[in-house]
Write a protein that holds these residues in place. Structure first.
Motif, mmCIF file in Angstrom:
data_model
loop_
_atom_site.group_PDB
_atom_site.id
_atom_site.type_symbol
_atom_site.label_atom_id
_atom_site.label_comp_id
_atom_site.label_asym_id
_atom_site.label_seq_id
_atom_site.Cartn_x
_atom_site.Cartn_y
_atom_site.Cartn_z
ATOM 1 N N SER A 276 34.289 -9.436 -3.700
ATOM 2 C CA SER A 276 35.418 -10.301 -3.335
ATOM 3 C C SER A 276 36.264 -9.704 -2.213
ATOM 4 N N THR A 278 35.305 -8.716 0.496
ATOM 5 C CA THR A 278 34.749 -9.147 1.778
ATOM 6 C C THR A 278 35.585 -10.251 2.410
ATOM 7 N N TYR A 279 36.198 -11.098 1.564
ATOM 8 C CA TYR A 279 36.911 -12.272 2.076
ATOM 9 C C TYR A 279 38.436 -12.108 2.010
ATOM 10 N N GLN A 280 38.908 -10.881 1.795
ATOM 11 C CA GLN A 280 40.347 -10.641 1.706
ATOM 12 C C GLN A 280 40.857 -9.906 2.951
ATOM 13 N N ILE A 301 29.409 -10.035 8.342
ATOM 14 C CA ILE A 301 29.528 -10.425 6.934
ATOM 15 C C ILE A 301 28.201 -11.053 6.550
#
Length: 340
Positions: A276, A278-280, A301
Motif C-alpha cells: 500500500s 506504493t500509492y501513498q 510502479i
C-alpha cells in the motif's frame, strides 16, 4: 501450507566421451502445495534437467524426489506411471498431435487411462471452457495460433486432474502479448484449482508476473532462492542481478549515476515502496518535514504477481547531515533506502 515437492541432494550427470559431466549438483528444494514456484537460469544452467527430474523423465544419478509424500525413486515402472498422472506437463513447443483435433488432443490422456466415453466428453468440454477454446474444439493444431496451441497443451495437462503442473519454458516461443495471456491463465488455474505450478524460464518478467517464490540456478547449483519480491528487489548473486536487469532500467541508471557523480553536495538514493506504500505520498511528506530539496531522476510502479511495488531514484541536494536525517526519516516510515 504443506509440502508438495521435496528434492533432496539431487545429482544428475551425463556420460560424455567416457566422462561424467554434471548437470545438477546437490539440489535441495522444497515447494509448497498451491504455490507457483519459478526456476530461472541461462541456457545450459540445468533448469530443464531439474524440472524433468521432478517427474523422472530424467532419472537423477542420486538423491530423493518426493512428490506429495511419495519418493518416486523407489517406484517400479507401473507405480511411476500411476504417479505421473498426478503431474501434468506443458512444453515450449506444445507437443500436440497434429492429426488430432483440439478436443482429441485434450481427450488423449483420458483415453489412455480408459475412462468412460461420457466422462471424457464432459471433461474435455469443461477444460476447453476453462482455457477459452470451446469454440475451437474441432480445429486441428495447424489452424491455431501459438497461444491457442499452448492453451490446448494446458488443457491436456489438466485432463488427469493432476496435483502438480510443470511448465518447461512454456511461454518462450510466444510473443509478449500472448505470453501475458498464458501467464494470466496459469494464475487463474492456480487460484481456481489450487494447483501447484513449477515453471522454468530464462525471462525474469515471467517470474515477476506469476511466481510466489523463485530459485536461481547456475552451473547446476541453486545460487539464490526466496520470495520473488525479496529476490527481485535485493538480488545477491551476480546471475540474479543479470536477470533483474532484464526488467529494470539499469542502463539508463548507470548513465545517470556516472553523469551525476561529480557534485559532492548531491546524493543519489534508491527508494523501494512495497504494498500500500506504493500509492501513498510518503516521499513528498518526508521531504516537506525535513526541508530537503530533491529531484526524481527515475521511477517505476509495477506489480509482482499480487504485490504492487515502486522504485524511485532520487537526488538529494543537501549536505551529509541533512542527507542522513532524510534517509533516517524515510526508513522510519518503513521504506527501503539505498545510497547509490
Amino acid at each position: 501450507m504443506s509440502r508438495m515437492i521435496q528434492l533432496e541432494n539431487l545429482h544428475k550427470g551425463y556420460q560424455v566421451d567416457g566422462h561424467i559431466v554434471p548437470a545438477l549438483q546437490g539440489i535441495d528444494l522444497s515447494i509448497e502445495k498451491g504455490e507457483i514456484f519459478g526456476v530461472i537460469g541461462h541456457s545450459g544452467a540445468g533448469k530443464s534437467t531439474l524440472i524433468r527430474c521432478i517427474n523422472l523423465l530424467e532419472r537423477p544419478t542420486s538423491g530423493r524426489v518426493v512428490v506429495d509424500g511419495t519418493d518416486l525413486m523407489n517406484l517400479d515402472d507401473r507405480q511411476l506411471q500411476e504417479q505421473r498422472r498426478q503431474i501434468g506437463m506443458i512444453f515450449q513447443h506444445f507437443n500436440l498431435l497434429s492429426s488430432a483435433t483440439v478436443a482429441e488432443n485434450v481427450a488423449f490422456p483420458l483415453k489412455l487411462a480408459k475412462r468412460p466415453k461420457a466422462e471424457i466428453e464432459q471433461k474435455v468440454t469443461e477444460l476447453l471452457t476453462l482455457v477459452g477454446l470451446e469454440a475451437h474444439r474441432n480445429k486441428y493444431p495447424a489452424q491455431l495460433s501459438g497461444g491457442q496451441k499452448q492453451r490446448v497443451g494446458i488443457a491436456r495437462a489438466l485432463a488427469s486432474d493432476p496435483k502438480v503442473l510443470l511448465c518447461d519454458e512454456a511461454t518462450s516461443a510466444l510473443d509478449p502479448q500472448t505470453t501475458n495471456s498464458i501467464l494470466a491463465l496459469l494464475r487463474d488455474i492456480n487460484r481456481k484449482l489450487g494447483l501447484t505450478i513449477v515453471l522454468i524460464t530464462h525471462e525474469m518478467h515471467v517470474i515477476r508476473a506469476v511466481c510466489d517464490r523463485v530459485a536461481v540456478i547456475d552451473g547446476g547449483k541453486i545460487v539464490e532462492m526466496g520470495n520473488v519480491v525479496d529476490v527481485f528487489l535485493k538480488p545477491q548473486h551476480p546471475t540474479t542481478q543479470e536477470f533483474v536487469e532484464q526488467v529494470a532500467d539499469s542502463v539508463e541508471l548507470k548513465e545517470i549515476v556516472s553523469h551525476e557523480k561529480a557534485d559532492k553536495d548531491r546524493t543519489m538514493i534508491r527508494i523501494t515502496f512495497l504494498g500500500s506504500q506504493t500509492y501513498q505520498p510518503v516521499l513528498f511528506q518526508t521531504m516537506l518535514e525535513t526541508g530537503t530539496p530533491f529531484n526524481i531522476l527515475q521511477g517505476t510502479i509495477s506489480r509482482m504477481k499480487d504485490t504492487p511495488y515502486g522504485q524511485l531514484i532520487v537526488e538529494l541536494e543537501a549536505d551529509q547531515e541533512q542527507v542522513n536525517k532524510t534517509i533516517g526519516s524515510l526508513r522510519q516510515r518503513g521504506l527501503e533506502v539505498e545510497v547509490i
